[in-house]
Design an enzyme around this catalytic site. Structure first.
Site, mmCIF file in Angstrom:
data_model
loop_
_atom_site.group_PDB
_atom_site.id
_atom_site.type_symbol
_atom_site.label_atom_id
_atom_site.label_comp_id
_atom_site.label_asym_id
_atom_site.label_seq_id
_atom_site.Cartn_x
_atom_site.Cartn_y
_atom_site.Cartn_z
ATOM 1 N N ASP A 265 3.790 7.591 6.634
ATOM 2 C CA ASP A 265 4.218 7.997 7.975
ATOM 3 C C ASP A 265 5.635 8.573 8.009
ATOM 4 O O ASP A 265 5.843 9.726 7.657
ATOM 5 C CB ASP A 265 4.051 6.802 8.923
ATOM 6 C CG ASP A 265 4.130 7.210 10.392
ATOM 7 O OD1 ASP A 265 4.284 8.408 10.681
ATOM 8 O OD2 ASP A 265 4.033 6.337 11.274
ATOM 9 N N HIS B 163 -2.443 4.103 13.334
ATOM 10 C CA HIS B 163 -1.794 2.923 13.929
ATOM 11 C C HIS B 163 -2.830 2.031 14.639
ATOM 12 O O HIS B 163 -3.151 0.974 14.124
ATOM 13 C CB HIS B 163 -0.634 3.274 14.860
ATOM 14 C CG HIS B 163 0.401 4.158 14.240
ATOM 15 N ND1 HIS B 163 1.013 3.859 13.046
ATOM 16 C CD2 HIS B 163 0.895 5.377 14.619
ATOM 17 C CE1 HIS B 163 1.859 4.830 12.732
ATOM 18 N NE2 HIS B 163 1.803 5.765 13.663
HETATM 19 ZN ZN LIG Z 1 2.764 9.440 12.475
#
Ligand SMILES: [Zn+2]
Length: 452
Positions: A319, A268
């Site tokens: 994810d 991220h």
């Molecule tokens: Zn993650």
């Protein structure tokens, strides 16, 4: 031995015509451009290398689409996380195997041929340890073996509920280890993947919320030279809490206190300052970007233009697996930048360059680096991970070379994939994985029970 012939193929040196690829023992043995098809060659149109999804939490595929009902308060990442915890707390090892198998089948149907499984659902439903600490890791390995996806297992170390060593809360009980238990878990995880010829292993300190500095220092040697992945700066609240704890932002803290180098992947890293972005890029570590999940969770937009401008490497991950697709992730990444900067072709890398091709090249190289794959692409020595596109797809009509990739990513999407070979096995044909039906039935039976 398998011999394939492609009218056009994307090689490490660029596009080539009339390419013969010889596969032996799951790996590419020879690549010969400019050669006519020989008798016995299996012939296809356009070939690309498979990509990695460098960041996946497989079990979350089971709750995809279940957190789209607005609650009483403002819905945020943190309310989504409560739904995720409730779901995680109900799953048996068989459920995890069923969900992961379908997920990996779907990844292969989309052209993902390797997965970095950031694995933190370790323990039994009441938090007690399975007799074999690698029970859940073995279910992930089973799913990889059944589907033929390449597996990089990243067992996650998770010990705390927030910064500064705060006690974990009850919803996290299936994730929690001490450092000693994690060393045992790593040993069990090595065993769990031992039978998979193309699998490798790294470690995943979950985040600075979940790991103290002393624990981080203690577990890094357990990677034994393999990849180290960590979530960082996904949420503004996480940055604020990190500042309150240490006076540093999460990426800033990591750059100052951890041995960040090319082995590392920061997942991220959305909420980063220009100084952090430049310093991060200089380390050679990979930014693990998950644009669909980051949009789904309202995380924010990674400063990709600045990071790539500073020479940073990135790959893509699915994810939460709320939606699985290479084209979807790369399109979302570029569109996020377009919305942020109110420009087009932000990540193309320069005038006259194809945005789709540039995104694809980054994802291929960054994914391979983050999952410790020394040789990747359509090259001798690489795992035979090959994707062909459907040349009859209307969004690819009349296109050649980079325009094909642009047509796939920005117009055709998931419908453009024709065949996929993973480790030399042809597992997807006409866009369908050979296990699709069986994997769906097993997944549906698990999920119907879990949501009942
Ligand atoms: Zn993650």
């Amino acid at each position: 031995m398998t011999r394939l012939h492609f009218a056009s193929a994307l090689l490490p040196s660029g596009w080539a015509n009339d390419v013969q690829v010889v596969i032996t023992a799951g790996a590419i043995a020879e690549v010969t451009p400019g050669t006519a098809p020989a008798a016995g060659d299996e012939r296809h149109g356009i070939a690309l290398p498979g990509l990695a999804s460098l960041h996946s939490h497989a079990f979350q595929r089971g709750m995809a689409g279940l957190a789209e009902l607005r609650g009483d308060s403002t819905d945020t990442f943190w309310t989504w996380r409560e739904t995720m915890y409730r779901f995680a707390l109900t799953m048996t090892p068989d459920d995890v195997a069923a969900v992961a198998t379908l997920l990996y089948v779907e990844m292969l149907e989309q052209g993902f041929t390797r997965v970095g499984e950031f694995h933190y659902l370790h323990h039994d439903r009441d938090g007690s340890h399975y007799a074999d600490l690698g029970e859940m890791a073995a279910r992930i390995a089973q799913a990889a073996e059944a589907s033929s996806i390449g597996l990089t297992l990243l067992p996650s170390f998770y010990a705390h509920g927030s910064f500064g060593g705060a006690a974990p809360h009850d919803g996290q009980r299936r994730f929690i280890c001490t450092v000693d238990q994690f060393a045992e878990l790593m040993a069990a995880s090595h065993k769990a993947i031992a039978a998979l010829p193309d699998a490798n292993i790294g470690i995943a300190p979950h985040s600075l919320r979940a790991v103290t500095p002393a624990e981080l220092a203690a577990i890094i040697p357990l990677a034994d030279g393999g990849p180290v992945h960590i979530h960082a700066a996904e949420q503004v609240k996480e940055v604020e809490d990190c500042l309150a704890w240490s006076g540093r932002r999460p990426v800033q803290w990591l750059l100052e206190h951890a041995p960040i180098d090319r082995r590392w992947c920061l997942i991220h890293a959305i909420h980063t300052t220009n100084e952090e972005v430049s310093a991060f890029a200089r380390t050679g570590a990979v930014a693990g970007l998950c644009p669909i999940t980051e949009a789904s969770l309202g995380d924010g937009i990674f400063p990709a233009r600045e990071f790539v401008g500073a020479g940073g490497a990135f790959g893509i991950g699915t994810d939460s697996n709320v939606l699985v697709g290479i084209a979807d992730e790369l399109r979302q990444l570029e569109y996020g930048q377009r919305l942020r900067h109110r420009e087009r072709n932000v990540l193309s890398g320069g005038a006259g360059r194809s945005t789709g091709r540039t995104l694809f090249d980054h994802a291929l190289a960054g994914g391979a680096q983050a999952l410790a794959q020394a040789t990747v692409g359509l090259a001798p020595g690489a795992r035979a991970d090959i994707v062909t596109l459907d040349t009859a797809h209307p969004s690819l009509a009349g296109r050649a070379r980079d325009a094909v990739i642009d047509g796939w990513i920005f117009a055709a999407g998931s419908g453009a994939i024709d065949c996929v070979w993973a480790g030399g096995q042809k597992v997807v044909e006409g866009g369908r994985h050979r296990l699709r039906q069986a994997a769906r039935e097993r997944f549906n039976a698990s999920v119907r029970r879990l949501v009942a």
